[in-house]
Design an enzyme around this catalytic site. Sequence first.
Site, PDB file in Angstrom:
ATOM      1  CG  ASN A 262      -4.010   1.559   4.896  1.00 16.62           C
ATOM      2  OD1 ASN A 262      -5.022   2.181   5.227  1.00 16.62           O
ATOM      3  ND2 ASN A 262      -3.633   0.468   5.532  1.00 16.62           N
TER       4      ASN A 262
ATOM      5  CB  SER B 174      -6.550   0.419   8.126  1.00 14.21           C
ATOM      6  OG  SER B 174      -5.179   0.782   8.167  1.00 14.21           O
ATOM      7  CB  ALA B 175      -2.630  -2.720  10.150  1.00 14.56           C
ATOM      8  N   GLY B 176      -4.859  -5.416   9.444  1.00 11.43           N
ATOM      9  CA  GLY B 176      -5.296  -6.702   9.973  1.00 11.43           C
ATOM     10  C   GLY B 176      -4.111  -7.625  10.204  1.00 11.43           C
ATOM     11  N   PRO B 177      -4.389  -8.885  10.544  1.00 15.34           N
ATOM     12  CG  PRO B 177      -5.457 -10.936  10.737  1.00 15.34           C
ATOM     13  CD  PRO B 177      -5.720  -9.472  10.764  1.00 15.34           C
TER      14      PRO B 177
ATOM     15  CB  CYS C 187      -0.941  -0.004   1.197  1.00 15.64           C
ATOM     16  SG  CYS C 187      -0.122  -0.023   2.814  1.00 15.64           S
TER      17      CYS C 187
END
EC number: 1.2.1.10
Length: 300
Positions: free
Chosen positions: A276, A157-160, A126
Amino acid sequence: MTKASVAIVGSGNISTDLLYKLQRSEWLEPRWMIGIDPESEGLARARKMGLETSAEGVDWLLSQAEKPDLVFEATSAYVHREAAPRYEAAGIRAIDLTPAAVGPAVVPPANLREHLDAPNVNMITCGGQATIPIVYAVSRVVDVAYAEIVASVASLSAGPGTRANIDEFTKTTSRGIETIGGAQRGKAIIILNPADPPMIMRDTIFCAIPEDADQAAITDSIHRVVKDIQQYVPGYRLLNEPQFDKPSVVSGGYATVTTFVEVEGAGDFLPPYAGNLDIMTAAATKVGEEIAQKLLSVKA
Protein backbone atom coordinates in the site's frame (compact mmCIF):
# COMPACT_ATOMS: atom_id res chain seq x y z
CA MET A 1 22.39 13.68 -17.85
CA THR A 2 20.84 16.76 -16.26
CA LYS A 3 18.31 15.92 -13.59
CA ALA A 4 15.60 17.89 -11.83
CA SER A 5 16.47 18.69 -8.22
CA VAL A 6 14.12 17.27 -5.59
CA ALA A 7 13.29 17.94 -1.96
CA ILE A 8 11.37 15.40 0.11
CA VAL A 9 9.21 16.94 2.82
CA GLY A 10 8.50 14.41 5.52
CA SER A 11 10.89 11.86 7.01
CA GLY A 12 8.60 8.94 7.81
CA ASN A 13 8.14 5.55 6.19
CA ILE A 14 6.72 6.81 2.90
CA SER A 15 9.34 9.54 2.51
CA THR A 16 12.19 7.15 3.22
CA ASP A 17 10.95 4.54 0.76
CA LEU A 18 10.44 7.30 -1.80
CA LEU A 19 14.06 8.35 -1.31
CA TYR A 20 15.30 4.92 -2.38
CA LYS A 21 13.19 5.04 -5.55
CA LEU A 22 14.28 8.57 -6.42
CA GLN A 23 17.93 7.56 -6.04
CA ARG A 24 17.46 5.16 -8.97
CA SER A 25 15.72 7.70 -11.21
CA GLU A 26 17.29 8.88 -14.45
CA TRP A 27 15.39 12.19 -14.25
CA LEU A 28 15.21 13.10 -10.56
CA GLU A 29 17.99 13.97 -8.11
CA PRO A 30 16.97 13.98 -4.42
CA ARG A 31 19.06 16.62 -2.66
CA TRP A 32 17.10 17.62 0.45
CA MET A 33 14.98 15.84 3.03
CA ILE A 34 12.99 17.94 5.47
CA GLY A 35 11.30 16.78 8.67
CA ILE A 36 10.41 17.96 12.16
CA ASP A 37 12.01 15.20 14.23
CA PRO A 38 15.82 15.50 14.37
CA GLU A 39 16.08 11.89 15.57
CA SER A 40 14.02 10.37 12.75
CA GLU A 41 15.47 7.39 10.91
CA GLY A 42 14.51 8.94 7.60
CA LEU A 43 16.70 12.01 8.13
CA ALA A 44 19.57 9.82 9.33
CA ARG A 45 19.40 7.64 6.22
CA ALA A 46 19.14 10.67 3.96
CA ARG A 47 22.27 12.19 5.52
CA LYS A 48 24.18 8.95 4.94
CA MET A 49 23.12 9.10 1.28
CA GLY A 50 24.56 12.59 0.97
CA LEU A 51 21.37 14.66 1.11
CA GLU A 52 21.17 17.94 2.97
CA THR A 53 18.71 17.49 5.82
CA SER A 54 16.85 19.66 8.29
CA ALA A 55 14.38 19.11 11.11
CA GLU A 56 13.15 22.70 10.87
CA GLY A 57 10.34 22.01 8.42
CA VAL A 58 9.23 23.83 5.30
CA ASP A 59 10.36 27.22 6.65
CA TRP A 60 13.96 26.05 6.43
CA LEU A 61 13.59 24.74 2.88
CA LEU A 62 12.02 27.93 1.57
CA SER A 63 14.66 30.08 3.25
CA GLN A 64 17.48 28.47 1.28
CA ALA A 65 19.10 30.39 -1.56
CA GLU A 66 18.79 27.39 -3.88
CA LYS A 67 15.30 25.98 -4.28
CA PRO A 68 14.39 22.53 -5.62
CA ASP A 69 12.64 22.08 -8.95
CA LEU A 70 10.19 19.66 -7.37
CA VAL A 71 9.05 18.85 -3.87
CA PHE A 72 7.50 15.53 -2.85
CA GLU A 73 5.45 15.97 0.30
CA ALA A 74 4.48 12.99 2.49
CA THR A 75 3.35 14.63 5.71
CA SER A 76 -0.38 14.97 6.41
CA ALA A 77 -3.29 16.60 4.64
CA TYR A 78 -3.53 19.67 6.88
CA VAL A 79 0.23 20.32 6.72
CA HIS A 80 0.27 20.20 2.94
CA ARG A 81 -2.74 22.49 2.60
CA GLU A 82 -0.75 25.15 4.46
CA ALA A 83 2.49 24.56 2.54
CA ALA A 84 1.08 24.26 -0.99
CA PRO A 85 0.59 27.99 -1.73
CA ARG A 86 4.08 28.69 -0.43
CA TYR A 87 5.61 26.17 -2.83
CA GLU A 88 3.71 27.71 -5.73
CA ALA A 89 4.80 31.22 -4.76
CA ALA A 90 8.42 30.01 -4.74
CA GLY A 91 8.05 28.43 -8.18
CA ILE A 92 8.43 24.87 -6.88
CA ARG A 93 6.33 22.12 -8.45
CA ALA A 94 4.68 19.95 -5.80
CA ILE A 95 3.77 16.26 -5.82
CA ASP A 96 1.43 15.66 -2.92
CA LEU A 97 1.37 12.19 -1.33
CA THR A 98 -1.21 13.22 1.27
CA PRO A 99 -5.01 13.24 0.77
CA ALA A 100 -5.03 17.06 0.83
CA ALA A 101 -6.15 17.20 -2.81
CA VAL A 102 -5.01 20.79 -3.31
CA GLY A 103 -4.17 20.14 -6.95
CA PRO A 104 -5.60 17.79 -9.58
CA ALA A 105 -5.42 14.09 -8.80
CA VAL A 106 -3.20 11.85 -10.92
CA VAL A 107 -3.34 8.09 -11.44
CA PRO A 108 -0.65 7.12 -14.00
CA PRO A 109 -2.60 4.56 -16.10
CA ALA A 110 -5.59 6.90 -16.40
CA ASN A 111 -4.46 10.53 -16.68
CA LEU A 112 -0.68 10.71 -16.30
CA ARG A 113 -0.13 13.35 -19.00
CA GLU A 114 -3.15 15.57 -18.37
CA HIS A 115 -1.67 17.63 -15.54
CA LEU A 116 2.06 17.87 -16.27
CA ASP A 117 1.88 21.69 -16.19
CA ALA A 118 -0.05 21.91 -12.92
CA PRO A 119 1.88 23.55 -10.03
CA ASN A 120 0.57 20.89 -7.64
CA VAL A 121 -0.62 17.33 -8.31
CA ASN A 122 -2.17 14.94 -5.82
CA MET A 123 -1.47 11.20 -5.66
CA ILE A 124 -4.84 10.54 -3.97
CA THR A 125 -4.27 7.56 -1.63
CA CYS A 126 -2.68 4.13 -1.66
CA GLY A 127 -6.10 2.57 -2.11
CA GLY A 128 -6.83 4.97 -4.93
CA GLN A 129 -3.62 4.16 -6.80
CA ALA A 130 -4.34 0.44 -6.49
CA THR A 131 -8.04 0.45 -7.40
CA ILE A 132 -9.00 3.49 -9.47
CA PRO A 133 -7.12 2.12 -12.53
CA ILE A 134 -9.40 -0.93 -12.46
CA VAL A 135 -12.54 1.24 -12.32
CA TYR A 136 -11.08 3.28 -15.19
CA ALA A 137 -10.43 0.09 -17.16
CA VAL A 138 -14.08 -0.90 -16.83
CA SER A 139 -15.56 2.57 -17.44
CA ARG A 140 -13.68 3.07 -20.70
CA VAL A 141 -15.61 0.06 -22.05
CA VAL A 142 -19.06 0.49 -20.45
CA ASP A 143 -20.92 2.88 -18.17
CA VAL A 144 -20.25 2.24 -14.47
CA ALA A 145 -23.22 3.34 -12.39
CA TYR A 146 -21.52 2.62 -9.08
CA ALA A 147 -18.06 1.48 -8.00
CA GLU A 148 -16.98 0.41 -4.54
CA ILE A 149 -13.48 -0.47 -3.43
CA VAL A 150 -12.29 -2.18 -0.27
CA ALA A 151 -8.59 -1.76 0.53
CA SER A 152 -7.24 -4.12 3.17
CA VAL A 153 -3.76 -3.31 4.44
CA ALA A 154 -1.51 -4.56 7.21
CA SER A 155 -1.98 -2.54 10.38
CA LEU A 156 1.80 -2.45 10.84
CA SER A 157 2.14 -0.60 7.52
CA ALA A 158 -0.10 2.24 8.71
CA GLY A 159 1.93 4.78 10.62
CA PRO A 160 0.62 7.83 12.49
CA GLY A 161 0.29 9.86 9.30
CA THR A 162 -1.85 7.23 7.61
CA ARG A 163 -4.05 6.85 10.67
CA ALA A 164 -4.50 10.60 10.98
CA ASN A 165 -5.66 10.71 7.37
CA ILE A 166 -8.30 7.95 7.50
CA ASP A 167 -11.27 10.29 7.00
CA GLU A 168 -9.54 12.08 4.14
CA PHE A 169 -8.65 8.66 2.67
CA THR A 170 -12.28 7.68 2.20
CA LYS A 171 -13.36 11.07 0.87
CA THR A 172 -10.45 11.56 -1.52
CA THR A 173 -10.52 7.99 -2.83
CA SER A 174 -14.29 8.07 -3.34
CA ARG A 175 -13.98 11.30 -5.30
CA GLY A 176 -11.18 9.83 -7.42
CA ILE A 177 -13.28 6.77 -8.25
CA GLU A 178 -15.77 9.16 -9.82
CA THR A 179 -13.60 11.88 -11.38
CA ILE A 180 -10.77 9.67 -12.67
CA GLY A 181 -12.21 6.17 -12.53
CA GLY A 182 -15.31 7.31 -14.38
CA ALA A 183 -17.97 5.83 -12.09
CA GLN A 184 -21.16 7.81 -11.60
CA ARG A 185 -20.93 7.16 -7.86
CA GLY A 186 -17.97 5.87 -5.87
CA LYS A 187 -17.32 4.59 -2.38
CA ALA A 188 -14.08 3.64 -0.63
CA ILE A 189 -13.54 1.51 2.46
CA ILE A 190 -10.21 0.87 4.20
CA ILE A 191 -9.47 -1.97 6.59
CA LEU A 192 -6.39 -2.03 8.82
CA ASN A 193 -5.78 -5.73 9.36
CA PRO A 194 -3.96 -6.50 12.65
CA ALA A 195 -2.97 -10.03 11.58
CA ASP A 196 0.54 -11.15 12.53
CA PRO A 197 2.50 -11.99 10.46
CA PRO A 198 1.28 -9.00 8.45
CA MET A 199 -0.75 -9.65 5.33
CA ILE A 200 0.01 -8.25 1.91
CA MET A 201 -2.20 -5.44 0.59
CA ARG A 202 -5.34 -6.80 -1.05
CA ASP A 203 -8.09 -4.85 -2.77
CA THR A 204 -11.56 -5.67 -4.01
CA ILE A 205 -13.08 -3.55 -6.78
CA PHE A 206 -16.80 -3.85 -7.43
CA CYS A 207 -18.38 -2.17 -10.49
CA ALA A 208 -22.08 -2.04 -11.38
CA ILE A 209 -22.45 -2.38 -15.16
CA PRO A 210 -25.18 -2.94 -17.78
CA GLU A 211 -26.47 -6.49 -18.11
CA ASP A 212 -25.46 -6.64 -21.79
CA ALA A 213 -21.89 -5.40 -21.18
CA ASP A 214 -19.14 -6.97 -23.31
CA GLN A 215 -17.40 -9.16 -20.73
CA ALA A 216 -14.48 -10.04 -22.99
CA ALA A 217 -13.76 -6.37 -23.72
CA ILE A 218 -13.92 -5.49 -20.02
CA THR A 219 -11.58 -8.34 -19.10
CA ASP A 220 -9.11 -7.32 -21.82
CA SER A 221 -9.20 -3.69 -20.65
CA ILE A 222 -8.48 -4.73 -17.06
CA HIS A 223 -5.52 -6.87 -18.13
CA ARG A 224 -4.06 -3.99 -20.14
CA VAL A 225 -4.28 -1.63 -17.18
CA VAL A 226 -2.65 -4.21 -14.90
CA LYS A 227 0.29 -4.43 -17.33
CA ASP A 228 0.59 -0.64 -17.30
CA ILE A 229 0.79 -0.61 -13.50
CA GLN A 230 3.31 -3.45 -13.44
CA GLN A 231 5.77 -1.25 -15.34
CA TYR A 232 6.31 0.79 -12.17
CA VAL A 233 4.90 -1.60 -9.52
CA PRO A 234 6.07 -5.12 -10.50
CA GLY A 235 4.33 -6.61 -7.45
CA TYR A 236 0.86 -5.54 -8.61
CA ARG A 237 -1.20 -8.51 -9.80
CA LEU A 238 -4.66 -9.94 -10.29
CA LEU A 239 -5.57 -12.67 -7.83
CA ASN A 240 -7.92 -14.24 -10.38
CA GLU A 241 -9.89 -13.38 -13.48
CA PRO A 242 -12.58 -10.69 -13.17
CA GLN A 243 -15.84 -12.21 -11.93
CA PHE A 244 -19.13 -11.30 -13.64
CA ASP A 245 -22.52 -11.66 -11.96
CA LYS A 246 -26.06 -11.13 -13.19
CA PRO A 247 -28.28 -8.32 -11.90
CA SER A 248 -29.59 -8.71 -8.36
CA VAL A 249 -31.36 -6.74 -5.67
CA VAL A 250 -28.06 -6.37 -3.81
CA SER A 251 -26.44 -4.65 -6.81
CA GLY A 252 -29.38 -2.32 -7.38
CA GLY A 253 -30.55 -4.23 -10.43
CA TYR A 254 -27.23 -3.95 -12.25
CA ALA A 255 -24.92 -6.68 -13.45
CA THR A 256 -21.53 -6.56 -11.73
CA VAL A 257 -17.87 -7.22 -12.33
CA THR A 258 -15.64 -7.81 -9.31
CA THR A 259 -11.86 -7.69 -9.49
CA PHE A 260 -9.41 -8.84 -6.81
CA VAL A 261 -5.84 -7.54 -6.77
CA GLU A 262 -2.88 -7.67 -4.43
CA VAL A 263 0.12 -5.39 -4.18
CA GLU A 264 3.51 -6.64 -3.03
CA GLY A 265 6.09 -3.97 -2.31
CA ALA A 266 9.57 -3.85 -3.82
CA GLY A 267 11.18 -3.98 -0.37
CA ASP A 268 13.33 -0.88 -0.90
CA PHE A 269 12.93 0.43 2.65
CA LEU A 270 9.52 -0.89 3.62
CA PRO A 271 8.83 -4.63 3.93
CA PRO A 272 7.18 -6.34 0.94
CA TYR A 273 3.84 -6.62 2.75
CA ALA A 274 3.56 -2.81 2.72
CA GLY A 275 2.48 -2.73 -0.91
CA ASN A 276 0.00 0.00 0.00
CA LEU A 277 2.86 2.39 0.70
CA ASP A 278 5.05 1.08 -2.13
CA ILE A 279 2.44 1.79 -4.79
CA MET A 280 2.20 5.39 -3.57
CA THR A 281 5.93 6.02 -3.76
CA ALA A 282 6.27 4.21 -7.09
CA ALA A 283 3.37 6.12 -8.65
CA ALA A 284 4.69 9.42 -7.30
CA THR A 285 8.12 8.68 -8.77
CA LYS A 286 6.52 7.89 -12.13
CA VAL A 287 4.61 11.18 -12.11
CA GLY A 288 7.67 13.11 -10.96
CA GLU A 289 9.76 11.69 -13.79
CA GLU A 290 7.19 12.76 -16.38
CA ILE A 291 7.05 16.27 -14.93
CA ALA A 292 10.86 16.44 -14.79
CA GLN A 293 11.24 15.37 -18.42
CA LYS A 294 8.91 18.14 -19.55
CA LEU A 295 10.52 20.66 -17.20
CA LEU A 296 14.02 19.86 -18.43
CA SER A 297 12.99 19.92 -22.09
CA VAL A 298 11.65 23.46 -21.61
CA LYS A 299 14.87 24.56 -19.88
CA ALA A 300 16.95 23.06 -22.68
